[in-house]
Each structure stands twice: as structure tokens, then as C-alpha cells.
Design a protein around this motif. Sequence first.
Motif, PDB file in Angstrom:
ATOM      1  N   ARG A 138       0.867  -1.411  -0.039  1.00 16.36           N
ATOM      2  CA  ARG A 138       0.021  -0.045   0.199  1.00 16.36           C
ATOM      3  C   ARG A 138       0.872   1.080   0.011  1.00 16.36           C
ATOM      4  O   ARG A 138       0.651   2.294  -0.452  1.00 16.36           O
ATOM      5  CB  ARG A 138      -0.910  -0.102   1.329  1.00 16.36           C
ATOM      6  CG  ARG A 138      -1.790  -1.167   1.122  1.00 16.36           C
ATOM      7  CD  ARG A 138      -2.977  -0.980   2.346  1.00 16.36           C
ATOM      8  NE  ARG A 138      -3.923  -2.212   2.321  1.00 16.36           N
ATOM      9  CZ  ARG A 138      -5.027  -2.131   1.645  1.00 16.36           C
ATOM     10  NH1 ARG A 138      -5.262  -1.128   0.687  1.00 16.36           N
ATOM     11  NH2 ARG A 138      -5.890  -3.098   1.654  1.00 16.36           N
ATOM     12  N   ARG A 139       2.030   1.234   0.326  1.00 14.43           N
ATOM     13  CA  ARG A 139       2.957   2.296   0.712  1.00 14.43           C
ATOM     14  C   ARG A 139       3.873   2.718  -0.642  1.00 14.43           C
ATOM     15  O   ARG A 139       4.674   3.472  -0.787  1.00 14.43           O
ATOM     16  CB  ARG A 139       3.824   2.164   1.730  1.00 14.43           C
ATOM     17  CG  ARG A 139       3.155   2.096   3.077  1.00 14.43           C
ATOM     18  CD  ARG A 139       3.892   2.400   4.273  1.00 14.43           C
ATOM     19  NE  ARG A 139       3.378   2.263   5.691  1.00 14.43           N
ATOM     20  CZ  ARG A 139       3.939   2.149   6.629  1.00 14.43           C
ATOM     21  NH1 ARG A 139       5.415   2.109   6.795  1.00 14.43           N
ATOM     22  NH2 ARG A 139       3.261   2.273   7.864  1.00 14.43           N
ATOM     23  N   GLY A 140       3.536   1.691  -1.562  1.00 13.26           N
ATOM     24  CA  GLY A 140       4.423   1.879  -2.819  1.00 13.26           C
ATOM     25  C   GLY A 140       5.930   1.474  -2.771  1.00 13.26           C
ATOM     26  O   GLY A 140       6.697   2.282  -3.502  1.00 13.26           O
ATOM     27  N   GLN A 141       6.307   0.729  -1.800  1.00 18.52           N
ATOM     28  CA  GLN A 141       7.770   0.223  -1.876  1.00 18.52           C
ATOM     29  C   GLN A 141       8.298  -0.466  -2.955  1.00 18.52           C
ATOM     30  O   GLN A 141       9.530  -0.526  -2.894  1.00 18.52           O
ATOM     31  CB  GLN A 141       8.032  -0.310  -0.483  1.00 18.52           C
ATOM     32  CG  GLN A 141       7.671   0.599   0.720  1.00 18.52           C
ATOM     33  CD  GLN A 141       7.873  -0.015   2.067  1.00 18.52           C
ATOM     34  OE1 GLN A 141       7.605  -1.156   2.221  1.00 18.52           O
ATOM     35  NE2 GLN A 141       8.238   0.810   3.136  1.00 18.52           N
ATOM     36  N   ALA A 142       7.367  -0.910  -3.653  1.00 12.32           N
ATOM     37  CA  ALA A 142       7.734  -1.842  -4.812  1.00 12.32           C
ATOM     38  C   ALA A 142       7.212  -0.843  -6.023  1.00 12.32           C
ATOM     39  O   ALA A 142       6.191  -1.239  -6.712  1.00 12.32           O
ATOM     40  CB  ALA A 142       7.069  -3.095  -5.008  1.00 12.32           C
ATOM     41  N   LEU A 151       8.088  -0.835  -9.168  1.00 10.10           N
ATOM     42  CA  LEU A 151       7.848  -1.326 -10.519  1.00 10.10           C
ATOM     43  C   LEU A 151       6.855  -2.215 -10.648  1.00 10.10           C
ATOM     44  O   LEU A 151       6.185  -2.810 -11.662  1.00 10.10           O
ATOM     45  CB  LEU A 151       9.148  -2.276 -10.964  1.00 10.10           C
ATOM     46  CG  LEU A 151      10.347  -1.389 -10.982  1.00 10.10           C
ATOM     47  CD1 LEU A 151      11.459  -2.418 -11.263  1.00 10.10           C
ATOM     48  CD2 LEU A 151      10.381  -0.481 -12.061  1.00 10.10           C
ATOM     49  N   LEU A 152       6.031  -2.498  -9.464  1.00 11.60           N
ATOM     50  CA  LEU A 152       4.844  -3.316  -9.333  1.00 11.60           C
ATOM     51  C   LEU A 152       3.661  -2.630 -10.051  1.00 11.60           C
ATOM     52  O   LEU A 152       2.757  -3.496 -10.717  1.00 11.60           O
ATOM     53  CB  LEU A 152       4.539  -3.753  -7.843  1.00 11.60           C
ATOM     54  CG  LEU A 152       3.238  -4.424  -7.393  1.00 11.60           C
ATOM     55  CD1 LEU A 152       3.293  -5.748  -8.182  1.00 11.60           C
ATOM     56  CD2 LEU A 152       3.083  -4.823  -6.141  1.00 11.60           C
ATOM     57  N   ARG A 153       3.379  -1.725  -9.912  1.00 11.95           N
ATOM     58  CA  ARG A 153       2.264  -0.831 -10.407  1.00 11.95           C
ATOM     59  C   ARG A 153       2.114  -0.868 -12.096  1.00 11.95           C
ATOM     60  O   ARG A 153       1.337  -1.121 -12.643  1.00 11.95           O
ATOM     61  CB  ARG A 153       1.877   0.466  -9.938  1.00 11.95           C
ATOM     62  CG  ARG A 153       1.077   0.241  -8.390  1.00 11.95           C
ATOM     63  CD  ARG A 153       1.343   1.483  -7.600  1.00 11.95           C
ATOM     64  NE  ARG A 153       0.760   1.211  -6.327  1.00 11.95           N
ATOM     65  CZ  ARG A 153       1.305   0.391  -5.521  1.00 11.95           C
ATOM     66  NH1 ARG A 153       2.430  -0.286  -5.603  1.00 11.95           N
ATOM     67  NH2 ARG A 153       0.499   0.226  -4.225  1.00 11.95           N
ATOM     68  N   PRO A 154       3.504  -0.597 -12.403  1.00 13.84           N
ATOM     69  CA  PRO A 154       3.435  -0.667 -14.142  1.00 13.84           C
ATOM     70  C   PRO A 154       3.134  -1.943 -14.603  1.00 13.84           C
ATOM     71  O   PRO A 154       2.634  -2.413 -15.800  1.00 13.84           O
ATOM     72  CB  PRO A 154       4.898  -0.060 -14.439  1.00 13.84           C
ATOM     73  CG  PRO A 154       5.401   0.825 -13.326  1.00 13.84           C
ATOM     74  CD  PRO A 154       4.491  -0.007 -11.993  1.00 13.84           C
ATOM     75  N   LEU A 155       3.897  -3.084 -13.953  1.00 12.94           N
ATOM     76  CA  LEU A 155       3.644  -4.419 -14.176  1.00 12.94           C
ATOM     77  C   LEU A 155       1.988  -4.819 -13.954  1.00 12.94           C
ATOM     78  O   LEU A 155       1.570  -5.590 -14.882  1.00 12.94           O
ATOM     79  CB  LEU A 155       4.204  -5.294 -13.180  1.00 12.94           C
ATOM     80  CG  LEU A 155       4.124  -6.782 -13.335  1.00 12.94           C
ATOM     81  CD1 LEU A 155       4.614  -7.469 -14.550  1.00 12.94           C
ATOM     82  CD2 LEU A 155       4.672  -7.769 -12.132  1.00 12.94           C
ATOM     83  N   ALA A 156       1.485  -4.392 -13.022  1.00 11.51           N
ATOM     84  CA  ALA A 156       0.106  -4.512 -12.968  1.00 11.51           C
ATOM     85  C   ALA A 156      -0.757  -3.891 -13.985  1.00 11.51           C
ATOM     86  O   ALA A 156      -1.735  -4.703 -14.712  1.00 11.51           O
ATOM     87  CB  ALA A 156      -0.616  -3.950 -11.500  1.00 11.51           C
TER      88      ALA A 156
END
Length: 259
Positions: free
Chosen positions: A241-245, A247-252
Motif C-alpha cells: 500500500r505504501r508503494g515500496q515496490a 515497478l509493481l504498478r506498471p507491471l499490474a
Amino acid sequence: MEPGSRRGHEQQLVNRIAVDAYHTAASLLLKSGDAPSAWISAERSMAAARRVGDPAAIATASRILTHAVAAVGHCRQGVGVAVRGADEVSAAVNSSQPDMVAVFGALLLRGAWAASAANDRDTASALLDEAERAAALMEESNRRWTAFGPNNVLLHKLTIALTLGDAGKALVEARRVKVRTLAVAERRAVFWTDVARALHACGRTQKATTALLAAEREAPQEVRSRRVVRELIGELLTRDRRGQAPLLRPLASRAGIPL
């Protein structure tokens, strides 16, 4: 060639084609999530294999039937299909026939997977051991489109440890796999996906994302279309939830998963 003999030869050829055609259809149906229809296709592959009477055809059909039966939810029945098929063809397995070794070994691995899905650790372990002995008869290859070989056995040990709920053991098994020598890009993507699942189970979201990105590089369609991977990405998003990864959101987004 006499007319009757010619017709018999042509019918055998049709049956051999049917084994592979129904096998392919079942595989595609499994990928699309239609396990009941895959079971029907796999049964037809097995019926054609019986008409052929060739051990390699029987092993090939037994493998896809094991997968389809287990995918419907009858995992113990799927194990039975694999064990009976392996017993039936084992006498034909030897190092001078690598294609036969490949389909036999792939059948054992599918049976081990079904056993793990049934939470039958002993049978899964026994089938993995037998597959390992078969793999020692040949080098890494993609004979008969099985990708069977020593590293593929190690890959299945990783997958099966994960299926049995032991993420720590799965990560240990992952270190033994020489991923670059896996013969098919899809299998390399499966390796990285399974590593991501194990890392996620251990609470390591950023490293799980990195593993999924490696899987995407190997076979983008495997990451963007497989239900289990899409669900994993969704779980990682929920945890991060804090966006510590980052690259995860572009992958999603590339996988079409709502943010």
C-alpha cells in the motif's frame, strides 16, 4: 502395399495425429481455465493412444489426462492415472530412446504435481525420485515438447514444495535450478513465477516483484494472462500500500489489473 494394409497404416497415422491434436486442445483449454472440456479432450487423446498401442503415445496421453483430471479437482484420481500409465510403459524406457524417456519423465512429474495438490507428500516424493532417475538417462531437451531433463525435475521440486505449503524449502530448491538451461521460455517464466510466489509467502514483496519482472521478460503472455499470476500481482498490490515496490504498478497495468 495391399489395400487393407494401406487402410490400416492410414488409420494408425490418423490415430497418432489424434493423440497429439487432442493433447494440444486439452493443453489450450487448461490454460484458458476450462478444465472440464480439457478432460474430454484428454480422454479422446487417451482413446487414440490406446488404438495406436505405442508406449510413447500412451505416456503422452496419460500425462495430459492426469493434468486435466487433477485440474477438475480429482487430484487423487489424477495420481492414479499417472501411476497406472507409468507402470504400463516403464518397460519401454531406456537411454537409447530419449523421446520415450522424455514422455515417461514428464508423466511422472505431472503425477508428482497431482500428488502434491492432493497433499500426498510421500507419493509426490516417490514420483519425483523416479523422474530424477529417468532424467539421468538424458540431457536437458525439449523432446516431444516436454522440456524434460534434470533441471526440469529440479523446477518441479520447487513447484511441489510450494504446492505443499513450504515456501522456505521452495526457495532452497530454487537455488539448485540452472534456469538458463531450461529448454523452453515458458518453463523459465514458471521458475520465476514460482520464486515470486515463494517470496510473497515469505513477505518479501519487492523481491517477489523483481522475480515477476524476470518472468515477464521470459514469456510476457504467461505473466499477463495466467490466472494464478494475476492473482499474485493483486495480492502484492494489496500488501504494498505504501508503494515500496515501484515497478509493481506498471507491471499490474501491463497485466490489465486495476490499481
